[in-house]
Design a protein around this motif. Structure first.
Motif, PDB file in Angstrom:
ATOM      1  N   THR A   1       0.820  -1.105  -0.067  1.00 32.04           N
ATOM      2  CA  THR A   1       0.006   0.084   0.072  1.00 32.04           C
ATOM      3  C   THR A   1       0.929   1.151   0.045  1.00 32.04           C
ATOM      4  O   THR A   1       0.662   2.284  -0.885  1.00 32.04           O
ATOM      5  CB  THR A   1      -1.053   0.024   1.388  1.00 32.04           C
ATOM      6  OG1 THR A   1      -1.772  -1.175   1.294  1.00 32.04           O
ATOM      7  CG2 THR A   1      -1.826   1.137   1.164  1.00 32.04           C
ATOM      8  N   GLY A   2       1.972   1.209   0.799  1.00 29.03           N
ATOM      9  CA  GLY A   2       2.734   2.260   0.518  1.00 29.03           C
ATOM     10  C   GLY A   2       3.489   2.432  -0.552  1.00 29.03           C
ATOM     11  O   GLY A   2       3.581   3.893  -1.182  1.00 29.03           O
ATOM     12  N   THR A   3       3.877   1.539  -1.144  1.00 28.73           N
ATOM     13  CA  THR A   3       4.475   1.567  -2.499  1.00 28.73           C
ATOM     14  C   THR A   3       3.336   2.103  -3.270  1.00 28.73           C
ATOM     15  O   THR A   3       3.906   3.153  -4.311  1.00 28.73           O
ATOM     16  CB  THR A   3       5.036   0.134  -2.855  1.00 28.73           C
ATOM     17  OG1 THR A   3       5.895  -0.185  -1.884  1.00 28.73           O
ATOM     18  CG2 THR A   3       5.930   0.410  -4.287  1.00 28.73           C
ATOM     19  N   LEU A   4       2.274   1.815  -3.697  1.00 25.27           N
ATOM     20  CA  LEU A   4       1.234   2.142  -4.324  1.00 25.27           C
ATOM     21  C   LEU A   4       1.193   3.642  -4.151  1.00 25.27           C
ATOM     22  O   LEU A   4       0.790   4.572  -5.027  1.00 25.27           O
ATOM     23  CB  LEU A   4      -0.114   1.436  -4.347  1.00 25.27           C
ATOM     24  CG  LEU A   4      -1.136   1.901  -5.230  1.00 25.27           C
ATOM     25  CD1 LEU A   4      -0.593   1.394  -6.764  1.00 25.27           C
ATOM     26  CD2 LEU A   4      -2.467   0.966  -4.780  1.00 25.27           C
TER      27      LEU A   4
ATOM     28  N   GLY B   1       1.401   9.436  -5.413  1.00 27.44           N
ATOM     29  CA  GLY B   1       1.951  10.739  -4.910  1.00 27.44           C
ATOM     30  C   GLY B   1       2.813  11.353  -5.979  1.00 27.44           C
ATOM     31  O   GLY B   1       2.843  12.445  -6.041  1.00 27.44           O
ATOM     32  N   VAL B   2       3.980  10.576  -6.318  1.00 26.58           N
ATOM     33  CA  VAL B   2       4.843  11.115  -7.003  1.00 26.58           C
ATOM     34  C   VAL B   2       4.501  11.392  -8.524  1.00 26.58           C
ATOM     35  O   VAL B   2       4.707  12.608  -9.070  1.00 26.58           O
ATOM     36  CB  VAL B   2       6.072  10.272  -7.228  1.00 26.58           C
ATOM     37  CG1 VAL B   2       7.123  10.607  -8.160  1.00 26.58           C
ATOM     38  CG2 VAL B   2       6.658  10.178  -5.942  1.00 26.58           C
ATOM     39  N   THR B   3       3.234  10.619  -9.040  1.00 27.92           N
ATOM     40  CA  THR B   3       2.819  10.869 -10.348  1.00 27.92           C
ATOM     41  C   THR B   3       1.980  12.313 -10.102  1.00 27.92           C
ATOM     42  O   THR B   3       2.074  13.076 -10.969  1.00 27.92           O
ATOM     43  CB  THR B   3       1.824   9.628 -10.695  1.00 27.92           C
ATOM     44  OG1 THR B   3       2.772   8.658 -10.898  1.00 27.92           O
ATOM     45  CG2 THR B   3       1.366  10.078 -12.273  1.00 27.92           C
ATOM     46  N   THR B   4       1.198  12.311  -9.247  1.00 31.59           N
ATOM     47  CA  THR B   4       0.377  13.555  -8.718  1.00 31.59           C
ATOM     48  C   THR B   4       1.363  14.867  -8.786  1.00 31.59           C
ATOM     49  O   THR B   4       1.124  15.843  -9.273  1.00 31.59           O
ATOM     50  CB  THR B   4      -0.411  13.209  -7.609  1.00 31.59           C
ATOM     51  OG1 THR B   4      -1.383  12.009  -7.959  1.00 31.59           O
ATOM     52  CG2 THR B   4      -1.605  14.645  -7.441  1.00 31.59           C
TER      53      THR B   4
ATOM     54  N   ALA C   1       4.344  15.278  -9.791  1.00 40.60           N
ATOM     55  CA  ALA C   1       4.899  15.711 -10.970  1.00 40.60           C
ATOM     56  C   ALA C   1       4.054  16.369 -12.089  1.00 40.60           C
ATOM     57  O   ALA C   1       4.275  17.305 -12.592  1.00 40.60           O
ATOM     58  CB  ALA C   1       5.633  14.374 -11.645  1.00 40.60           C
ATOM     59  N   ALA C   2       2.741  15.882 -11.879  1.00 37.27           N
ATOM     60  CA  ALA C   2       1.695  16.480 -12.811  1.00 37.27           C
ATOM     61  C   ALA C   2       1.359  17.811 -12.560  1.00 37.27           C
ATOM     62  O   ALA C   2       1.385  18.767 -13.335  1.00 37.27           O
ATOM     63  CB  ALA C   2       0.299  15.643 -12.777  1.00 37.27           C
ATOM     64  N   GLY C   3       1.134  17.904 -11.274  1.00 35.56           N
ATOM     65  CA  GLY C   3       0.962  19.523 -10.615  1.00 35.56           C
ATOM     66  C   GLY C   3       2.151  20.517 -10.746  1.00 35.56           C
ATOM     67  O   GLY C   3       1.871  21.535 -10.868  1.00 35.56           O
ATOM     68  N   SER C   4       3.568  19.727 -10.980  1.00 37.08           N
ATOM     69  CA  SER C   4       4.603  20.867 -10.790  1.00 37.08           C
ATOM     70  C   SER C   4       5.119  21.026 -12.219  1.00 37.08           C
ATOM     71  O   SER C   4       5.646  22.075 -12.694  1.00 37.08           O
ATOM     72  CB  SER C   4       5.722  20.119  -9.967  1.00 37.08           C
ATOM     73  OG  SER C   4       5.347  20.000  -8.815  1.00 37.08           O
ATOM     74  N   LEU C   5       4.814  19.909 -13.356  1.00 36.43           N
ATOM     75  CA  LEU C   5       5.549  19.953 -14.438  1.00 36.43           C
ATOM     76  C   LEU C   5       4.699  20.681 -15.591  1.00 36.43           C
ATOM     77  O   LEU C   5       5.301  21.163 -16.515  1.00 36.43           O
ATOM     78  CB  LEU C   5       5.989  18.668 -14.903  1.00 36.43           C
ATOM     79  CG  LEU C   5       7.247  18.102 -13.982  1.00 36.43           C
ATOM     80  CD1 LEU C   5       7.574  16.792 -14.574  1.00 36.43           C
ATOM     81  CD2 LEU C   5       8.356  19.103 -13.736  1.00 36.43           C
ATOM     82  N   VAL C   6       3.260  20.693 -15.290  1.00 33.97           N
ATOM     83  CA  VAL C   6       2.489  20.946 -16.165  1.00 33.97           C
ATOM     84  C   VAL C   6       2.380  22.674 -16.079  1.00 33.97           C
ATOM     85  O   VAL C   6       2.182  23.092 -14.991  1.00 33.97           O
ATOM     86  CB  VAL C   6       0.960  20.448 -16.083  1.00 33.97           C
ATOM     87  CG1 VAL C   6      -0.021  21.342 -16.914  1.00 33.97           C
ATOM     88  CG2 VAL C   6       0.912  19.353 -16.344  1.00 33.97           C
ATOM     89  N   PRO C   7       2.608  23.476 -16.910  1.00 40.44           N
ATOM     90  CA  PRO C   7       2.664  25.037 -17.102  1.00 40.44           C
ATOM     91  C   PRO C   7       1.335  25.402 -16.615  1.00 40.44           C
ATOM     92  O   PRO C   7       0.303  24.965 -17.098  1.00 40.44           O
ATOM     93  CB  PRO C   7       3.254  25.524 -18.369  1.00 40.44           C
ATOM     94  CG  PRO C   7       2.858  24.513 -19.098  1.00 40.44           C
ATOM     95  CD  PRO C   7       2.795  22.913 -18.442  1.00 40.44           C
ATOM     96  N   PRO C   8       1.152  26.545 -15.773  1.00 37.95           N
ATOM     97  CA  PRO C   8      -0.120  27.121 -15.360  1.00 37.95           C
ATOM     98  C   PRO C   8      -0.471  27.963 -16.630  1.00 37.95           C
ATOM     99  O   PRO C   8       0.401  28.470 -17.174  1.00 37.95           O
ATOM    100  CB  PRO C   8       0.278  27.943 -14.102  1.00 37.95           C
ATOM    101  CG  PRO C   8       1.911  28.053 -14.194  1.00 37.95           C
ATOM    102  CD  PRO C   8       2.286  27.106 -14.850  1.00 37.95           C
TER     103      PRO C   8
ATOM    104  N   LEU D   1      -0.377  19.600  -3.579  1.00 36.18           N
ATOM    105  CA  LEU D   1      -0.747  19.457  -2.428  1.00 36.18           C
ATOM    106  C   LEU D   1      -1.039  17.875  -2.060  1.00 36.18           C
ATOM    107  O   LEU D   1      -0.593  17.166  -1.143  1.00 36.18           O
ATOM    108  CB  LEU D   1      -2.077  20.116  -1.797  1.00 36.18           C
ATOM    109  CG  LEU D   1      -2.314  20.197  -0.393  1.00 36.18           C
ATOM    110  CD1 LEU D   1      -1.246  20.443   0.571  1.00 36.18           C
ATOM    111  CD2 LEU D   1      -3.490  20.832  -0.222  1.00 36.18           C
ATOM    112  N   LEU D   2      -1.805  17.233  -2.991  1.00 35.12           N
ATOM    113  CA  LEU D   2      -2.502  15.947  -2.861  1.00 35.12           C
ATOM    114  C   LEU D   2      -1.319  15.054  -2.979  1.00 35.12           C
ATOM    115  O   LEU D   2      -1.159  13.953  -2.277  1.00 35.12           O
ATOM    116  CB  LEU D   2      -3.443  15.489  -4.043  1.00 35.12           C
ATOM    117  CG  LEU D   2      -4.038  14.359  -3.921  1.00 35.12           C
ATOM    118  CD1 LEU D   2      -4.744  13.868  -2.527  1.00 35.12           C
ATOM    119  CD2 LEU D   2      -4.911  13.838  -4.986  1.00 35.12           C
ATOM    120  N   GLY D   3      -0.404  15.403  -3.970  1.00 33.91           N
ATOM    121  CA  GLY D   3       1.089  14.597  -4.195  1.00 33.91           C
ATOM    122  C   GLY D   3       1.957  14.720  -2.882  1.00 33.91           C
ATOM    123  O   GLY D   3       2.254  13.663  -2.414  1.00 33.91           O
ATOM    124  N   MET D   4       1.991  15.617  -2.363  1.00 36.04           N
ATOM    125  CA  MET D   4       2.803  15.672  -1.101  1.00 36.04           C
ATOM    126  C   MET D   4       2.066  15.019   0.168  1.00 36.04           C
ATOM    127  O   MET D   4       2.745  14.444   0.834  1.00 36.04           O
ATOM    128  CB  MET D   4       3.087  17.166  -0.541  1.00 36.04           C
ATOM    129  CG  MET D   4       3.921  17.996  -1.495  1.00 36.04           C
ATOM    130  SD  MET D   4       4.316  19.643  -0.894  1.00 36.04           S
ATOM    131  CE  MET D   4       2.902  20.602  -1.502  1.00 36.04           C
TER     132      MET D   4
END
Length: 128
Positions: free
Chosen positions: A64-67, A72-75, A77-84, A113-116
Motif C-alpha cells: 500500500t505504501g509503494t502504491l 503521489g509522485v505522479t500527482t 509531477a503532474a502538478g509541478s511540471l504542467v505549466p500554469p 498538495l495531494l501529491g505531497m
C-alpha cells in the motif's frame, strides 16, 4: 553401505532394487518440521495469533505504501511540471480575468498538495 527394508512408492532408480533401499537417508525434513514451529522460549507452545498476522500486515502496508508513493509522485509531477495558464488577459487599463484559467491553476495547486500528502502517508506506511 547397508540395505534398509523400506517400502518405496516409486520402485525405480539406482538406489532401489527389488524393494530394498540403498544409500544415505536424509533426515533434513524432520529437522525443518521440528524447528519450524518451535517457539523461542522452548516450552512447546504454539506462537500467538498476532505473530501469525505480522508478515501479512507487513506485506499489505509495504505494498500500500509503494502504491501510494507511486501515485503521489505522479500527482506531484503532474502538478509541478504542467505549466500554469495566464489568469489575467489585457492591459493595465482593461484587465479580463479568465475564470477557467483560475480553476485550472487551482487544480494544479491541488495536485501538488495531494501529491505531497500521498508521499507523506507512503513514508509513514514505509516506516511502520
Amino acid at each position: 553401505m547397508s540395505a534398509c527394508e523400506q517400502d518405496c512408492s516409486c520402485s525405480r532408480g539406482p538406489s532401489v532394487v527389488q524393494g530394498k533401499w540403498y544409500g544415505v537417508r536424509s533426515y533434513l525434513h524432520l529437522f525443518y518440521e521440528d524447528c519450524a514451529g518451535a517457539s523461542p522460549d522452548r516450552d512447546g507452545a504454539r506462537s500467538s495469533p498476532h505473530r501469525a498476522w505480522a508478515p501479512f500486515i507487513w506485506k499489505v502496508s509495504f505494498s500500500t505504501g509503494t502504491l501510494l508513493l507511486l501515485v503521489g509522485v505522479t500527482t506531484l509531477a503532474a502538478g509541478s511540471l504542467v505549466p500554469p495558464k495566464l489568469e489575467g488577459i489585457g492591459d493595465e487599463e482593461l484587465l479580463v480575468l479568465d475564470t477557467q484559467a483560475v480553476q485550472y491553476n487551482h487544480a494544479l495547486g491541488t495536485c501538488r498538495l495531494l501529491g505531497m500528502v500521498l508521499c507523506a502517508v507512503a513514508g509513514v506506511l514505509g516506516a511502520i
